[in-house]
Design a protein around this motif. Sequence first.
Motif, short mmCIF file in Angstrom:
data_model
loop_
_atom_site.label_atom_id
_atom_site.label_comp_id
_atom_site.label_asym_id
_atom_site.label_seq_id
_atom_site.Cartn_x
_atom_site.Cartn_y
_atom_site.Cartn_z
N LEU A 130 75.56 7.04 -28.16
CA LEU A 130 74.42 6.61 -28.96
C LEU A 130 74.90 6.34 -30.37
O LEU A 130 75.71 7.10 -30.91
N VAL A 132 69.13 1.29 -33.49
CA VAL A 132 69.61 2.22 -32.46
C VAL A 132 70.27 1.43 -31.33
O VAL A 132 69.73 0.42 -30.87
N GLY A 163 72.71 2.11 -27.54
CA GLY A 163 73.26 3.04 -26.57
C GLY A 163 74.17 2.30 -25.61
O GLY A 163 74.04 1.08 -25.42
N LEU A 193 65.05 6.70 -27.78
CA LEU A 193 65.64 7.80 -28.53
C LEU A 193 64.52 8.44 -29.32
O LEU A 193 63.81 7.75 -30.06
N PHE A 235 66.91 11.57 -25.36
CA PHE A 235 67.11 10.15 -25.05
C PHE A 235 66.88 9.92 -23.57
O PHE A 235 66.93 10.83 -22.76
N LEU A 278 68.18 6.59 -21.29
CA LEU A 278 68.88 5.32 -21.34
C LEU A 278 69.09 4.74 -19.95
O LEU A 278 69.29 5.48 -18.99
#
Length: 129
Positions: free
Chosen positions: A60, A80, A82, A99, A112, A114
């Motif tokens: 991240l 942000v 990832g 996030l 988080f 993802l």
Amino acid sequence: MSTNKSIKIEIPEFMEVTFKHEGYDEQKFEGGGHLTHRDGFFYINTKQRELGGHSYYMNLKFRDNLAVDVYTLDGKDEPVRGHLEFDGIENDKYASGMLRLTQVSPYPVGEFDLVEGKLSAKGTFTFRR
């Protein structure tokens, strides 16, 4: 709230991550991740982890001046980003998801969720010194 401290070395933190890949068993990682801070960003990652006979990686990257809030990751958008990898196979390098920062100063704490291709990672991170 931005921090003026610059972290030039990796600092251990506690992470809990559940990795899921289509067609494989769910794998859980609990332990030390790594936090770095440079050029106005925090970087949090698990490093390369061998779990259940497969290699997993999660990273991240987010701006150090973000507020406590929920942020959506959507492709290449900042503030942000990832990235996930499975067995060393790189995808497009931009995960989608969320996030949630629950603390930002002096060090980030949050959770988080993802997804990148067939791989997902869900978990938490907490700085500890």
